[in-house]
Write an enzyme that holds these catalytic residues in place. Structure first.
Site, mmCIF file in Angstrom:
data_model
loop_
_atom_site.group_PDB
_atom_site.id
_atom_site.type_symbol
_atom_site.label_atom_id
_atom_site.label_comp_id
_atom_site.label_asym_id
_atom_site.label_seq_id
_atom_site.Cartn_x
_atom_site.Cartn_y
_atom_site.Cartn_z
ATOM 1 N N ASP A 155 5.366 10.205 -12.599
ATOM 2 C CA ASP A 155 5.661 8.733 -12.037
ATOM 3 C C ASP A 155 4.898 7.724 -12.643
ATOM 4 O OD1 ASP A 155 6.651 6.868 -9.731
ATOM 5 O OD2 ASP A 155 7.718 8.598 -9.514
ATOM 6 N N HIS A 198 5.060 2.815 -6.680
ATOM 7 C CA HIS A 198 6.061 3.798 -6.686
ATOM 8 C C HIS A 198 5.626 5.319 -6.632
ATOM 9 C CE1 HIS A 198 9.496 5.896 -8.568
ATOM 10 N NE2 HIS A 198 10.021 5.207 -7.843
ATOM 11 N N SER A 346 15.243 7.331 -6.348
ATOM 12 C CA SER A 346 13.685 7.580 -6.506
ATOM 13 C C SER A 346 13.271 8.343 -5.156
ATOM 14 C CB SER A 346 12.891 6.519 -6.946
ATOM 15 O OG SER A 346 13.093 6.131 -8.307
#
Length: 406
Positions: A155, A198, A346
């Site tokens: 990621d 994220h 996600s």
């Protein structure tokens, strides 16, 4: 006690970034070519044949950076073409109908006081309804919730010192940052911009489902939310060679790539399960690699539903989807020890990755874990919802109680 409510509706298809155990690239190559090979062929031979330099080498394939010669034919008569590498993958926004991107969110942060001492509903009580809807209570009461299994999160960067993550990581020697070329995959960039936060959010969601699993953080996206194909391929190989049982890809690309296919095959041949996000463009063709996972024995593609089982307006769909999981308004960890609300495929993807880890920890083989999580999924059409999406939402909604009650 105040509850930290920082809202960040985030959609995260992290575009490909690749890196692996080889000499770090000082400059990113513009193009790469992926060649099936064996250990009998030396790096020197490959570089003489194709030009360029070896960027990644395994016992089954090699990736050559900036090749200068295109082969007339490759093994098996297949033509292997050079592929664009730089920014081949990147963070994508939610569906345009939602009009929300990672760069456009509002803070409603109260203060930093929060209870991080338990990976339970007490941590994120706002997620209780979503987690109960997939049967997480059953998993908590009847399993060891992923013990002794390792989930690699490939990621953007991570808040490695976040209080929620205390004691959850594998040995730090296995950490990898393919952007900076070191072993410190820390989050970069300003909070709420580009890719910042994220990876932390994705890991925090997986941890709520499988709190006894161990996590391998790998950074492949820079602070702009972009990455390259070579680094993503390297990251998958690195995870496969460093103890991962499951690889979580909350990221995607607009097209398939030979390099990515080769890396995924390499991981699968080691019995590693790969779980990928469908994408947030509300299209009938998911992002890659999820678009390729239709009937794979060791790979899963995940779409997003809300707490009531309706397809999220942003979630992509189609025949290649494996199953659906909650991905709307999910609370998770965020940069600098904080919390945020996330939305996107996600977010639904790590829910499934962690669920697979629980199945593996109970003794299922990798193929059994993938087959069973699909075959036990709940009906998402029984109450008249999702009309028009028949055959496009995989096997249905993740159902941990059925999945784990064998």
């Amino acid at each position: 006690m105040h509850k930290p409510l920082m809202t960040a509706l985030t959609t995260l298809l992290l575009a490909a970034c690749a890196t692996t155990p080889h000499t770090p690239q000082t400059t990113r190559p513009d193009t790469i070519i992926t060649i099936p090979t064996t250990t009998a062929t030396t790096n020197t031979t490959l570089e003489q044949q194709y030009g360029g330099t070896i960027a990644l080498r395994t016992d089954t394939f090699a990736i050559i950076a900036n090749p200068t010669r295109q082969p007339l034919t490759a093994q098996g008569g297949k033509q292997h073409k050079a592929e664009k590498n730089k920014d081949a993958v990147s963070i994508s926004p939610l569906s345009s109908s939602n009009n929300t991107t990672w760069n456009n969110f509002r803070y409603i942060w109260a203060d930093a006081e929060y209870i991080w001492d338990s990976h339970d509903y007490r941590n994120m009580p706002e997620n209780t309804e979503a987690w109960q809807s997939i049967g997480l209570d059953y998993a908590r009461n009847n399993t060891d919730v992923g013990k002794n299994k390792t989930i690699a999160i490939i990621d953007s960067g991570f808040d490695l010192t976040h209080p929620m993550f205390s004691g959850v990581f594998v040995d730090g020697s296995k950490f990898k940052d393919f952007i900076d070329g070191d072993n410190n995959p820390e989050d970069k960039g300003a909070n709420g911009t580009d890719g910042s936060g994220h990876g932390t959010g994705v890991l925090g969601i997986s941890l709520q489902i499988a709190p006894k699993s161990r996590y391998l953080p790998i950074r492949v996206l820079d602070e702009t939310g972009r990455g390259d194909l070579l680094n993503l391929s390297k990251a998958i190989v690195w995870a496969a060679n460093n103890g991962a049982d499951i690889i979580n890809l909350s990221l995607g690309a607009a097209q398939g790539f030979e390099a990515l296919d080769a890396a995924i095959k390499y991981a699968n041949e080691k019995g590693i399960i790969i779980v990928a996000a469908a994408g947030n463009s509300n299209q009938s063709t998911p992002d890659y690699p999820a678009a390729q996972f239709n009937k794979d024995k060791l790979n899963l593609s995940v779409g997003s539903i809300d707490k009531s089982g309706n397809k999220s307006t942003f979630s992509s769909f189609g025949p290649s989807i494996s199953l659906m999981a909650p991905g709307e308004n999910i609370y998770s960890a965020y940069s600098n020890g904080r919390a945020a609300i996330f939305s996107g495929t996600s977010m639904s993807t790590p829910v499934v990755s962690a669920s697979v880890a629980i199945g593996l920890s109970m003794g299922l083989s990798p193929e059994e874990a993938v087959q069973k999580i699909k075959s036990t999924a709940g009906d998402v059409f029984s109450e008249g919802q999702n009309h028009g999406y028949e055959g496009m939402l995989g096997s249905g909604k993740l159902n941990l109680a059925e999945y784990l009650s064998y």
